[in-house]
Design an enzyme around this catalytic site. Structure first.
Site, PDB file in Angstrom:
ATOM      1  N   ARG A   1       8.093   1.736  -3.236  1.00 43.71           N
ATOM      2  CA  ARG A   1       8.810   2.706  -4.076  1.00 43.71           C
ATOM      3  C   ARG A   1       9.483   2.037  -5.271  1.00 43.71           C
ATOM      4  O   ARG A   1       9.598   2.638  -6.340  1.00 43.71           O
ATOM      5  CB  ARG A   1       9.828   3.461  -3.220  1.00 43.71           C
TER       6      ARG A   1
ATOM      7  N   LEU B   1      12.942  -1.783   0.545  1.00 40.67           N
ATOM      8  CA  LEU B   1      14.172  -1.720  -0.245  1.00 40.67           C
ATOM      9  C   LEU B   1      14.588  -3.099  -0.763  1.00 40.67           C
ATOM     10  O   LEU B   1      15.722  -3.538  -0.594  1.00 40.67           O
ATOM     11  CB  LEU B   1      15.298  -1.078   0.578  1.00 40.67           C
TER      12      LEU B   1
ATOM     13  N   TYR C   1       0.361   4.297  13.418  1.00 37.67           N
ATOM     14  CA  TYR C   1      -1.049   4.667  13.305  1.00 37.67           C
ATOM     15  C   TYR C   1      -1.849   4.015  14.436  1.00 37.67           C
ATOM     16  O   TYR C   1      -1.279   3.356  15.307  1.00 37.67           O
ATOM     17  CB  TYR C   1      -1.562   4.329  11.914  1.00 37.67           C
TER      18      TYR C   1
ATOM     19  N   PRO D   1       0.830  -1.217   0.000  1.00 35.54           N
ATOM     20  CA  PRO D   1       0.000   0.000   0.000  1.00 35.54           C
ATOM     21  C   PRO D   1       0.858   1.258   0.000  1.00 35.54           C
ATOM     22  O   PRO D   1       1.835   1.358   0.753  1.00 35.54           O
ATOM     23  CB  PRO D   1      -0.797  -0.119   1.308  1.00 35.54           C
TER      24      PRO D   1
ATOM     25  N   ARG E   1      -0.805  -5.894   8.739  1.00 35.63           N
ATOM     26  CA  ARG E   1       0.521  -5.277   8.642  1.00 35.63           C
ATOM     27  C   ARG E   1       0.942  -4.822  10.032  1.00 35.63           C
ATOM     28  O   ARG E   1       0.216  -4.109  10.720  1.00 35.63           O
ATOM     29  CB  ARG E   1       0.519  -4.088   7.674  1.00 35.63           C
TER      30      ARG E   1
ATOM     31  N   GLN F   1      -5.975  -2.044   2.173  1.00 38.24           N
ATOM     32  CA  GLN F   1      -5.517  -1.872   3.551  1.00 38.24           C
ATOM     33  C   GLN F   1      -6.517  -0.985   4.288  1.00 38.24           C
ATOM     34  O   GLN F   1      -6.735   0.168   3.907  1.00 38.24           O
ATOM     35  CB  GLN F   1      -4.128  -1.241   3.577  1.00 38.24           C
TER      36      GLN F   1
END
Length: 377
Positions: free
Chosen positions: A331, A308, A190, A23, A238, A99
Site C-alpha cells: 500500500r 506498514l 490461502y 504482490p 511467502r 507470485q
C-alpha cells in the site's frame, strides 16, 4: 551508500537495491489475462526506482483464483501479456517476480466494487464474471457466517497431485515469460497456508495432523517447482509466519519450515502473517518485522520484511540492525510509486541515476528550487 540502496544478489540475480514491491491483487483481469492496467500499475514502480517488483497472486489453476478478476498462469495464452510487463520492468533495470498462488477455500469470492452477481450474460461478460466451488484440505468454510465464503470440497490424493502439477506448469510458463524469480504463495489463509494451519487442516492422512504432515504439501510443491525453475534463478516463498491465533500456526513452526525450505533450494522468505478468521492482529508500524527477524535468525535465510514499512529511516534501520534483508512495500507503493527514488535522496544520494532518463527534468526542477541534492546547508 545506504543499506537500502546497496545491491543484493540471490543466486545469479543481482538487484539494484533492496526495495521490493510486494504482490497486490488488482482484481482487474478477465480469464486470468494481464492487460493495460497491470502494465501501467506495475511499470510505474520500475520508473519509481524499486529493485524488484512482484506480480500479484496469480492462479496456477482457474479455480485457484481468489476471484474471477485475478491473474492466471494456467494456460499458455497468459504468457505473452505477462512477458510484456516483464520486458518493461527489465528495460528500466527492475527485476521481475511473480507470485504463484492457489486460494483454496478462499477462492471464488466477489470483487468488492462489483456489487452482487450480474443479472445478464452481457453484464457477466463485461466484467469476466465466473463462479465455482473451491477446494481445500478439508470441507470447512473460511467463515461459515460470511456468505462470500463457500464450503469447499476436500482435496483427494488425485486433487493434491494436480495442485502440485499446476504449480510446476505455472513455473515453467513464468520462465517462458522471462521472470527473474517466482514466489510460492503459502500465506494469508490461502491453500498452502490452509494445509499448514491446524485452523483449516482437519485431515487425518499424510497431509494432516502433525506439523510434519501439514508441511508436506508446501514442501512437495517447493521441491517440484525448484526442479523446473532454472538453477541460476532464485526461488521465494511467502509465509504467514504466525496465524496470530492461539490454536494456529506459530512463529516457531515457521522457523522449522524455513529450514526445510532452505534445504530444498529456497533463497528468501517473504514474511507476512495472518489470514484466518479469529486472528488477533494489531497492525501498527513495523508489526511484522519481528517475524522476519525470527525467521532470518532461526533459519539462517534471507528474509523480506513487509507491512506498514513506509518510514524511510525506519526501513534503513531494519536492514542495518539485521532484522531483514529486503524491504517490501504494498500500500505504501500505491500511495507513492516513487518511494524508492525519494528514499534514495533522503538517505543521502546526490545523483539522479535511479531516476529514468525520461524523468531528467526532475533534477533541473530540484536545482531551480534548491531541493534534494541542491539544497543549501
Amino acid at each position: 551508500m545506504s543499506a537500502l540502496f546497496s545491491t543484493a544478489t540471490l543466486r545469479d540475480l543481482t538487484l539494484r537495491n533492496r526495495t521490493v514491491v510486494a504482490p497486490m491483487c488488482q482484481y482487474s483481469a478477465k480469464d486470468g489475462m494481464a492487460n493495460d492496467w497491470h502494465l501501467v500499475h506495475l511499470g510505474r514502480f520500475a520508473i519509481g526506482g524499486f529493485g524488484l517488483v512482484i506480480v500479484e497472486a496469480t492462479g496456477v489453476t482457474a479455480e485457484g483464483r481468489i476471484s474471477y478478476g485475478d491473474l492466471g498462469l494456467w494456460k499458455d495464452e497468459q504468457i505473452a501479456p505477462l512477458a510484456r510487463i516483464v520486458n518493461f520492468l527489465h528495460n528500466h533495470d527492475t527485476a521481475a517476480g511473480i507470485q504463484l498462488a492457489h486460494a483454496g477455500r478462499k477462492a471464488s469470492t466477489p470483487v468488492s466494487w462489483h456489487k452482487g452477481v450480474p443479472h445478464t450474460e452481457a453484464e457477466k461478460a463485461a466484467i469476466g464474471y465466473e463462479h465455482w466451488t473451491p477446494v481445500a484440505p478439508s470441507a470447512v468454510a473460511h467463515n461459515p457466517n460470511d456468505p462470500d465464503f463457500q464450503t469447499p470440497t476436500a482435496l483427494d490424493a488425485a486433487g493434491i497431485a494436480n495442485i502440485i502439477d499446476a504449480f510446476v506448469a505455472a513455473a515453467v510458463r513464468a520462465e517462458k515469460a522471462g521472470f527473474d524469480t517466482v514466489e510460492i504463495h503459502a500465506a494469508h489463509g490461502y491453500l498452502l497456508n490452509q494445509f499448514l494451519s491446524p485452523l483449516a487442516n482437519k485431515r487425518t492422512d499424510e497431509y494432516g495432523g502433525s506439523r510434519e504432515n501439514r508441511m508436506r504439501l508446501l514442501l512437495e510443491v517447493t521441491k517440484a517447482v525448484r526442479a523446473v525453475w532454472p538453477a541460476e534463478k532464485p526461488l521465494l516463498v511467502r509465509l504467514s509466519v504466525s496465524d496470530w491465533h492461539a490454536d494456529g500456526w506459530q512463529t516457531e513452526d515457521s522457523v522449522v519450515l524455513a529450514r526445510e525450505l532452505k534445504a530444498l533450494g529456497v533463497d528468501a522468505i517473504d514474511c507476512s502473517s495472518g489470514g484466518f478468521d479469529g486472528a488477533s492482529i494489531n497492525p501498527v508500524v513495523n508489526y511484522q518485522v519481528p517475524l522476519a527477524k525470527a525467521v532470518r535468525d532461526g533459519a539462517a535465510i534471507a528474509t523480506m520484511a513487509v507491512g506498514l514499512l513506509g518510514d524511510i529511516e525506519g526501513a534503513e534501520a531494519i536492514l542495518t540492525n539485521g532484522e531483514a534483508d529486503f524491504i517490501c512495500l504494498a500500500r505504501g507503493a500505491l500511495d507513492d510509486p516513487n518511494w524508492a527514488v525519494h528514499a534514495n535522496h533522503e538517505l543521502g544520494a546526490t545523483d539522479y541515476t535511479l531516476w529514468p532518463k525520461q524523468t531528467d527534468r526532475v533534477s533541473s526542477r530540484d536545482r531551480s528550487l534548491g531541493l534534494r541534492a541542491f539544497s543549501k546547508p
